[in-house]
Design a protein around this motif. Structure first.
Motif, PDB file in Angstrom:
ATOM      1  N   GLU A  32     -19.267  11.978  35.654  1.00  0.00           N
ATOM      2  CA  GLU A  32     -20.214  11.888  34.539  1.00  0.00           C
ATOM      3  C   GLU A  32     -19.529  11.119  33.432  1.00  0.00           C
ATOM      4  O   GLU A  32     -18.316  11.227  33.238  1.00  0.00           O
ATOM      5  CB  GLU A  32     -20.577  13.292  34.030  1.00  0.00           C
ATOM      6  N   TYR A  34     -19.015  10.268  29.383  1.00  0.00           N
ATOM      7  CA  TYR A  34     -19.143  10.812  28.036  1.00  0.00           C
ATOM      8  C   TYR A  34     -18.416   9.869  27.081  1.00  0.00           C
ATOM      9  O   TYR A  34     -17.447   9.207  27.487  1.00  0.00           O
ATOM     10  CB  TYR A  34     -18.510  12.209  27.959  1.00  0.00           C
ATOM     11  N   ARG A  64     -24.826  19.439  30.504  1.00  0.00           N
ATOM     12  CA  ARG A  64     -23.988  18.457  29.822  1.00  0.00           C
ATOM     13  C   ARG A  64     -22.792  19.195  29.223  1.00  0.00           C
ATOM     14  O   ARG A  64     -22.872  20.372  28.877  1.00  0.00           O
ATOM     15  CB  ARG A  64     -24.758  17.730  28.713  1.00  0.00           C
ATOM     16  N   SER A  66     -19.625  19.737  26.457  1.00  0.00           N
ATOM     17  CA  SER A  66     -19.290  19.610  25.036  1.00  0.00           C
ATOM     18  C   SER A  66     -18.144  20.567  24.759  1.00  0.00           C
ATOM     19  O   SER A  66     -17.647  21.228  25.662  1.00  0.00           O
ATOM     20  CB  SER A  66     -20.514  19.950  24.161  1.00  0.00           C
TER      21      SER A  66
END
Length: 71
Positions: A32, A34, A64, A66
């Motif tokens: 993924e 970021y 997602r 964080s």
């Protein structure tokens, strides 16, 4: 939210490609992407030193990541 260990594989432009660190390489999902600057700011690791780093991140309801931190 849950927390997982992730590894930054490489930088692609201003994006960091991230995978789950505790999953064997042949079983991992696609990386993924970021924003590398966001990860660097959260962890205090310079952007250029992110590849290879193992971090922890929080998994949101939308899957997602964080809440980046040094592992």
């Amino acid at each position: 939210m849950s927390e997982i260990r992730v590894q930054v594989l490489l930088l692609f432009g201003d994006q960091a490609e991230v995978v789950a660190a505790d999953v064997p390489a042949d079983e991992r999902a696609e990386p993924e992407r970021y924003p590398a600057a966001v990860i660097a700011e959260a962890t205090g690791i310079p952007v250029g030193e992110l590849p290879g780093q193992v971090l922890t991140a929080e998994v949101g309801d939308d899957d997602r990541l964080s809440g980046w931190r040094r592992a």
